[in-house]
Design a protein around this motif. Structure first.
Motif, PDB file in Angstrom:
ATOM      1  N   MET A  26       0.745  -1.210   0.023  1.00  0.00           N
ATOM      2  CA  MET A  26      -0.161   0.022   0.306  1.00  0.00           C
ATOM      3  C   MET A  26       0.986   1.326  -0.017  1.00  0.00           C
ATOM      4  SD  MET A  26      -3.202   1.090   2.432  1.00  0.00           S
ATOM      5  CE  MET A  26      -3.486   2.540   2.752  1.00  0.00           C
ATOM      6  N   MET A  27       0.503   2.154  -0.868  1.00  0.00           N
ATOM      7  CA  MET A  27       1.224   3.299  -0.903  1.00  0.00           C
ATOM      8  C   MET A  27       1.104   4.534   0.109  1.00  0.00           C
ATOM      9  SD  MET A  27       1.526   5.984  -4.171  1.00  0.00           S
ATOM     10  CE  MET A  27       0.092   6.379  -4.009  1.00  0.00           C
ATOM     11  N   GLU A  28       1.833   4.721   0.753  1.00  0.00           N
ATOM     12  CA  GLU A  28       1.568   5.832   1.774  1.00  0.00           C
ATOM     13  C   GLU A  28       2.579   7.250   1.706  1.00  0.00           C
ATOM     14  OE1 GLU A  28       1.303   5.497   5.930  1.00  0.00           O
ATOM     15  OE2 GLU A  28      -0.624   4.487   5.785  1.00  0.00           O
ATOM     16  N   ILE A  29       2.218   8.309   1.068  1.00  0.00           N
ATOM     17  CA  ILE A  29       3.231   9.318   1.010  1.00  0.00           C
ATOM     18  C   ILE A  29       2.808  10.337   1.730  1.00  0.00           C
ATOM     19  CG2 ILE A  29       4.451  10.755  -0.455  1.00  0.00           C
ATOM     20  CD1 ILE A  29       3.696   8.936  -2.907  1.00  0.00           C
ATOM     21  N   ARG A  30       3.590  11.153   2.725  1.00  0.00           N
ATOM     22  CA  ARG A  30       3.139  12.219   3.566  1.00  0.00           C
ATOM     23  C   ARG A  30       3.816  13.439   2.991  1.00  0.00           C
ATOM     24  NH1 ARG A  30       0.580  10.372   7.604  1.00  0.00           N
ATOM     25  NH2 ARG A  30       0.754   8.199   8.600  1.00  0.00           N
ATOM     26  N   TYR A  31       3.229  14.303   3.233  1.00  0.00           N
ATOM     27  CA  TYR A  31       3.777  15.795   2.548  1.00  0.00           C
ATOM     28  C   TYR A  31       3.402  16.899   3.495  1.00  0.00           C
ATOM     29  CZ  TYR A  31      -0.994  16.428   0.769  1.00  0.00           C
ATOM     30  OH  TYR A  31      -2.243  16.443   0.736  1.00  0.00           O
ATOM     31  N   ALA A  32       3.961  17.897   3.685  1.00  0.00           N
ATOM     32  CA  ALA A  32       3.665  19.062   4.427  1.00  0.00           C
ATOM     33  C   ALA A  32       4.238  20.362   3.844  1.00  0.00           C
ATOM     34  CB  ALA A  32       4.139  18.868   6.132  1.00  0.00           C
ATOM     35  N   GLY A  33       3.689  21.534   3.955  1.00  0.00           N
ATOM     36  CA  GLY A  33       4.490  22.683   3.736  1.00  0.00           C
ATOM     37  C   GLY A  33       3.666  23.871   3.798  1.00  0.00           C
ATOM     38  N   THR A  34       3.911  25.093   3.517  1.00  0.00           N
ATOM     39  CA  THR A  34       3.345  26.259   3.674  1.00  0.00           C
ATOM     40  C   THR A  34       3.060  26.739   2.158  1.00  0.00           C
ATOM     41  OG1 THR A  34       4.218  26.496   5.834  1.00  0.00           O
ATOM     42  CG2 THR A  34       3.197  28.394   4.802  1.00  0.00           C
ATOM     43  N   PHE A  35       1.837  27.286   1.937  1.00  0.00           N
ATOM     44  CA  PHE A  35       1.737  27.818   0.492  1.00  0.00           C
ATOM     45  C   PHE A  35       1.903  29.545   0.749  1.00  0.00           C
ATOM     46  CE2 PHE A  35      -1.147  24.106   0.234  1.00  0.00           C
ATOM     47  CZ  PHE A  35      -0.817  23.717  -1.079  1.00  0.00           C
ATOM     48  N   ASP A  36       2.162  29.980  -0.516  1.00  0.00           N
ATOM     49  CA  ASP A  36       2.267  31.505  -0.514  1.00  0.00           C
ATOM     50  C   ASP A  36       1.615  31.854  -1.929  1.00  0.00           C
ATOM     51  OD1 ASP A  36       4.237  30.831  -2.298  1.00  0.00           O
ATOM     52  OD2 ASP A  36       6.001  31.559  -0.986  1.00  0.00           O
ATOM     53  N   LEU A  37       1.432  33.078  -1.919  1.00  0.00           N
ATOM     54  CA  LEU A  37       0.877  33.889  -3.142  1.00  0.00           C
ATOM     55  C   LEU A  37       1.483  33.306  -4.505  1.00  0.00           C
ATOM     56  CD1 LEU A  37      -1.619  35.136  -4.425  1.00  0.00           C
ATOM     57  CD2 LEU A  37      -0.602  37.323  -4.037  1.00  0.00           C
ATOM     58  N   PRO A  38       3.043  33.570  -4.484  1.00  0.00           N
ATOM     59  CA  PRO A  38       3.472  33.179  -5.655  1.00  0.00           C
ATOM     60  C   PRO A  38       3.451  31.738  -6.213  1.00  0.00           C
ATOM     61  CG  PRO A  38       5.072  34.739  -4.583  1.00  0.00           C
ATOM     62  CD  PRO A  38       3.642  34.246  -3.763  1.00  0.00           C
TER      63      PRO A  38
END
Length: 174
Positions: free
Chosen positions: A1-13
């Motif tokens: 089973m595939m499990e990929i975690r991701y995290a980050g912060t968006f900005d306008l650009p």
């Protein structure tokens, strides 16, 4: 089973870049738009010539020229304006909670923006768009999910996502 975690912060650009990537017209559409722009430019040049050759019709030809140029500007600038407006609207929604964390599995994508949660099953993905640093998914309802490369802890996770998307492309809805 595939499990990929991701995290980050968006900005306008980043949001602007994602919207532009997602709304990038097809090659056929770009060729058609280019051809239409050439026709409008030729009509404008022809009208300028008529302005000098037919001084008695200066008012009519002047109005024609303004209309040709207005149509040309509309065709060229409308996509930019729509993308900027869409990006601004998305950014206004994300500003209260621009940080995201989520999970990509064989069932779909989950994203958590503070208290807001988003779940997108793979069968609801209508279209994907990719660049070397960014991947977007667009759902059938118009929900856009953005994956910048920097949101993945390991390069192998980014590669797994692209491998999954290559092996399971969106199925066009009938």
């Amino acid at each position: 089973m595939m499990e990929i975690r991701y995290a980050g912060t968006f900005d306008l650009p980043l949001i602007r870049q994602a919207v532009a990537l997602t709304h990038r017209p097809s090659l056929n559409r770009r060729v058609l738009t280019g051809f239409l722009c050439l026709l409008l430019a030729a009509a404008a040049v022809g009208t300028v010539i008529l302005l000098f050759e037919q001084p008695e019709n200066r008012a009519n030809n002047g109005l024609r020229l303004v209309l040709w140029l207005a149509a040309l500007l509309y065709i060229l600038l409308r996509p930019v304006w729509v993308n900027q407006r869409t990006a601004k609207r998305l950014w206004n929604m994300l500003q209260t909670s621009p940080k995201v964390r989520g999970l990509i599995t064989t069932a779909g994508v989950q994203a958590h923006f503070g208290k807001l949660e988003l779940s997108l099953p793979w069968d609801q993905v209508a279209r994907t768009a990719r660049s070397p640093q960014l991947t977007t998914l667009l759902s059938r309802e118009g929900v856009m999910v953005v994956f910048p490369r920097a949101f993945f802890a390991a390069e192998s996770d980014w590669d797994k996502l692209h491998q999954w998307l290559s092996e399971h492309p969106p199925v066009p809805q009938k």
